[in-house]
Structures are given as structure tokens and as C-alpha cells.
Design a protein around this motif. Structure first.
Motif, PDB file in Angstrom:
ATOM      1  N   GLY A  90       0.801  -1.372  -0.096  1.00 42.79           N
ATOM      2  CA  GLY A  90      -0.253  -0.186  -0.225  1.00 42.79           C
ATOM      3  C   GLY A  90       0.739   1.223   0.001  1.00 42.79           C
ATOM      4  N   LEU A  91       1.987   1.351  -0.441  1.00 42.84           N
ATOM      5  CA  LEU A  91       2.847   2.557  -0.401  1.00 42.84           C
ATOM      6  C   LEU A  91       2.319   3.317  -1.490  1.00 42.84           C
ATOM      7  CD1 LEU A  91       5.026   0.632   1.033  1.00 42.84           C
ATOM      8  CD2 LEU A  91       6.663   2.197  -0.040  1.00 42.84           C
ATOM      9  N   THR A  92       2.433   4.617  -1.178  1.00 48.84           N
ATOM     10  CA  THR A  92       1.984   5.522  -2.121  1.00 48.84           C
ATOM     11  C   THR A  92       2.857   5.791  -3.606  1.00 48.84           C
ATOM     12  OG1 THR A  92       3.009   7.385  -1.311  1.00 48.84           O
ATOM     13  CG2 THR A  92       0.760   6.999  -0.511  1.00 48.84           C
ATOM     14  N   TRP A  93       2.327   6.227  -4.696  1.00 50.88           N
ATOM     15  CA  TRP A  93       2.876   6.419  -5.712  1.00 50.88           C
ATOM     16  C   TRP A  93       4.265   7.229  -5.748  1.00 50.88           C
ATOM     17  CZ3 TRP A  93       4.819   3.876  -9.649  1.00 50.88           C
ATOM     18  CH2 TRP A  93       5.202   4.503 -10.682  1.00 50.88           C
ATOM     19  N   PRO A  94       4.025   8.427  -4.965  1.00 50.94           N
ATOM     20  CA  PRO A  94       5.466   9.311  -4.639  1.00 50.94           C
ATOM     21  C   PRO A  94       6.434   8.483  -4.077  1.00 50.94           C
ATOM     22  CG  PRO A  94       3.427  10.385  -4.196  1.00 50.94           C
ATOM     23  CD  PRO A  94       2.935   9.064  -4.410  1.00 50.94           C
ATOM     24  N   LYS A  95       6.158   7.787  -2.896  1.00 51.54           N
ATOM     25  CA  LYS A  95       7.056   6.813  -2.352  1.00 51.54           C
ATOM     26  C   LYS A  95       7.733   5.950  -3.129  1.00 51.54           C
ATOM     27  CE  LYS A  95       5.550   7.648   2.688  1.00 51.54           C
ATOM     28  NZ  LYS A  95       5.395   6.676   3.554  1.00 51.54           N
ATOM     29  N   ILE A  96       6.921   5.241  -3.871  1.00 51.88           N
ATOM     30  CA  ILE A  96       7.428   4.248  -5.033  1.00 51.88           C
ATOM     31  C   ILE A  96       8.493   4.840  -5.812  1.00 51.88           C
ATOM     32  CG2 ILE A  96       6.904   2.648  -6.978  1.00 51.88           C
ATOM     33  CD1 ILE A  96       4.387   2.075  -5.020  1.00 51.88           C
ATOM     34  N   GLN A  97       8.004   6.020  -6.237  1.00 53.50           N
ATOM     35  CA  GLN A  97       8.975   6.739  -7.530  1.00 53.50           C
ATOM     36  C   GLN A  97      10.339   7.217  -6.619  1.00 53.50           C
ATOM     37  OE1 GLN A  97       6.199  10.107  -8.421  1.00 53.50           O
ATOM     38  NE2 GLN A  97       6.817   9.682 -10.581  1.00 53.50           N
ATOM     39  N   HIS A  98      10.169   7.554  -5.279  1.00 48.69           N
ATOM     40  CA  HIS A  98      11.427   7.894  -4.656  1.00 48.69           C
ATOM     41  C   HIS A  98      12.338   6.824  -4.572  1.00 48.69           C
ATOM     42  CE1 HIS A  98      13.642  10.781  -2.108  1.00 48.69           C
ATOM     43  NE2 HIS A  98      13.981   9.589  -1.263  1.00 48.69           N
ATOM     44  N   ILE A  99      11.565   5.542  -4.253  1.00 43.71           N
ATOM     45  CA  ILE A  99      12.358   4.278  -4.095  1.00 43.71           C
ATOM     46  C   ILE A  99      13.164   3.909  -5.367  1.00 43.71           C
ATOM     47  CG2 ILE A  99      12.104   1.789  -3.560  1.00 43.71           C
ATOM     48  CD1 ILE A  99       9.903   2.573  -1.628  1.00 43.71           C
ATOM     49  N   GLY A 100      12.375   3.873  -6.485  1.00 44.94           N
ATOM     50  CA  GLY A 100      12.917   3.463  -7.665  1.00 44.94           C
ATOM     51  C   GLY A 100      13.812   4.555  -8.109  1.00 44.94           C
ATOM     52  N   THR A 101      13.635   5.819  -7.918  1.00 46.27           N
ATOM     53  CA  THR A 101      14.707   6.888  -8.344  1.00 46.27           C
ATOM     54  C   THR A 101      16.137   6.584  -7.617  1.00 46.27           C
ATOM     55  OG1 THR A 101      13.085   8.231  -8.768  1.00 46.27           O
ATOM     56  CG2 THR A 101      15.320   9.182  -8.627  1.00 46.27           C
ATOM     57  N   THR A 102      15.995   6.170  -6.359  1.00 47.13           N
ATOM     58  CA  THR A 102      16.906   5.816  -5.482  1.00 47.13           C
ATOM     59  C   THR A 102      17.835   4.734  -6.041  1.00 47.13           C
ATOM     60  OG1 THR A 102      16.139   6.901  -3.549  1.00 47.13           O
ATOM     61  CG2 THR A 102      17.747   5.213  -2.921  1.00 47.13           C
ATOM     62  N   ALA A 103      16.853   3.596  -6.355  1.00 50.97           N
ATOM     63  CA  ALA A 103      17.515   2.423  -6.979  1.00 50.97           C
ATOM     64  C   ALA A 103      18.331   2.721  -8.505  1.00 50.97           C
ATOM     65  CB  ALA A 103      16.485   1.333  -7.317  1.00 50.97           C
ATOM     66  N   LEU A 104      17.633   3.652  -9.176  1.00 56.55           N
ATOM     67  CA  LEU A 104      18.148   4.011 -10.545  1.00 56.55           C
ATOM     68  C   LEU A 104      19.652   4.662 -10.259  1.00 56.55           C
ATOM     69  CD1 LEU A 104      17.991   4.813 -13.599  1.00 56.55           C
ATOM     70  CD2 LEU A 104      16.899   6.780 -12.796  1.00 56.55           C
ATOM     71  N   ILE A 105      19.583   5.553  -9.125  1.00 55.99           N
ATOM     72  CA  ILE A 105      20.861   6.192  -8.956  1.00 55.99           C
ATOM     73  C   ILE A 105      21.729   5.109  -8.421  1.00 55.99           C
ATOM     74  CG2 ILE A 105      21.968   7.924  -7.401  1.00 55.99           C
ATOM     75  CD1 ILE A 105      19.358   9.602  -7.687  1.00 55.99           C
ATOM     76  N   TRP A 106      21.546   4.265  -7.636  1.00 56.42           N
ATOM     77  CA  TRP A 106      22.193   3.273  -6.827  1.00 56.42           C
ATOM     78  C   TRP A 106      23.106   2.475  -8.071  1.00 56.42           C
ATOM     79  CZ3 TRP A 106      20.488  -2.105  -6.949  1.00 56.42           C
ATOM     80  CH2 TRP A 106      21.357  -2.813  -6.254  1.00 56.42           C
ATOM     81  N   VAL A 107      22.279   2.118  -9.181  1.00 56.65           N
ATOM     82  CA  VAL A 107      22.573   1.276 -10.052  1.00 56.65           C
ATOM     83  C   VAL A 107      23.595   2.106 -11.009  1.00 56.65           C
ATOM     84  CG1 VAL A 107      21.955  -0.142 -12.420  1.00 56.65           C
ATOM     85  CG2 VAL A 107      20.457  -0.298 -10.328  1.00 56.65           C
ATOM     86  N   ALA A 108      23.370   3.305 -11.434  1.00 52.59           N
ATOM     87  CA  ALA A 108      24.197   3.982 -12.496  1.00 52.59           C
ATOM     88  C   ALA A 108      25.187   4.802 -11.499  1.00 52.59           C
ATOM     89  CB  ALA A 108      23.079   5.112 -12.812  1.00 52.59           C
TER      90      ALA A 108
END
Length: 168
Positions: A90-108
Motif C-alpha cells: 500500500g505504498l503511495t506512488w510518490p514513495k514508490i517513485q522515490h524508491i525507484g529513483t534511489t535504485a536507479l541512482i544506485w545502479v548508475a
């Protein structure tokens, strides 16, 4: 003779992000997704730096601009099975975006860059001087000068009007 320890004995290639008392463990993406993340990061750094790009670079930048569906697909690819867990929990989309962007930065860009982003309110920190220089070194330089120097308009007109065989 020195021998290497098995990488799996000491190397953790996952990202652990705490959210609401739970820690989500994001597995490392495959090489294709990793390279895509690096292209996205490099394109963003180049755009932020206001770099002039040639036709080939412009094509690459245009290829990595994401619409909403592509953004969601990218998060699915980066987060793997954790993507579905975030929705189930039940996480909100803004939190999912923040998690996804953090993971993107981690990978890159690695763990340190991801930690810096994670602690923000969703705004990516401006790239530091070393990051900008690294991005500039990867960009294509025009063939005009091997040293990166340029002539001023005055020196160009002087060189154009100078007669052959004369020195300045």
C-alpha cells in the motif's frame, strides 16, 4: 601466490531501503538494465550541465526520455520483485517513485550517490564538480583542437587575413 576469495562470500549486490519499519531488499538488475540506468544518468547530467550535443548524442538523449508508462516499466525493471511488494504493502506512488529513483541512482552511480538522494525530499542533488567533469570527459569533443582551446573571433579574422608564409 595470492588467490581471490569467492566474490559471493563478501560482496552484497543488493540495495536495502527502510520504509515504514520494513526493509525492502532490491536485487541487482541484469546488465541490460544496468547499462540503461547509466545511459539515463549520463543523459541527465549532460542536460543539467547544458552541454551542446551533436546529432548522435541528441538521438541518444531523445531515446531515453520516458513517458509515464515507460517510467513505470523502468521502475519494474530496476526494482524487480520488490515493485509488486511496494504496491501490495500500500505504498503511495510518490514513495514508490522515490524508491525507484534511489535504485536507479544506485545502479548508475553507486551507493554513496543513492544515499544522498534517499535523504532528500525527492529533488536530485546537483551533480558535483567531479561528476560534471567525468560526464564531460565522456562526451564527444569537436575535432577543432586536441587541447580543447578555441580561437576568439578576433584571432580567427587575423588568421584569415594573414598572408601565407608570414609569421605573427
Amino acid at each position: 601466490m595470492a588467490t581471490f576469495k569467492d566474490l559471493d562470500e563478501f560482496f552484497d549486490d543488493s540495495l536495502r531501503l527502510p520504509v515504514g519499519g520494513r526493509t525492502y531488499v532490491i536485487p541487482a538488475p541484469d546488465a541490460e538494465v544496468g547499462l540503461l540506468c547509466q545511459r539515463l544518468m549520463n543523459a541527465g547530467i549532460a542536460a543539467e550541465a547544458g552541454e551542446a550535443v551533436d546529432g548522435e548524442e541528441l538521438t541518444k538523449l531523445a531515446a531515453v526520455v520516458l513517458d509515464d508508462d515507460q517510467e513505470q516499466d523502468l521502475y519494474k525493471r530496476i526494482l524487480g520483485p520488490v515493485y509488486d511488494e511496494l504496491f501490495t504493502d500500500g505504498l503511495t506512488w510518490p514513495k514508490i517513485q522515490h524508491i525507484g529513483t534511489t535504485a536507479l541512482i544506485w545502479v548508475a552511480a553507486g551507493t554513496d550517490a543513492a544515499v544522498k538522494f534517499w535523504s532528500t525530499s525527492g529533488e536530485a542533488p546537483a551533480p558535483n564538480r567531479a561528476t560534471r567533469r567525468a560526464a564531460a570527459a565522456r562526451s564527444t569533443r569537436s575535432r577543432g583542437s586536441a587541447t580543447g582551446t578555441t580561437r576568439t573571433t578576433a584571432s580567427r579574422s587575423k588568421a584569415a587575413t594573414k598572408s601565407p608564409g608570414t609569421t605573427s
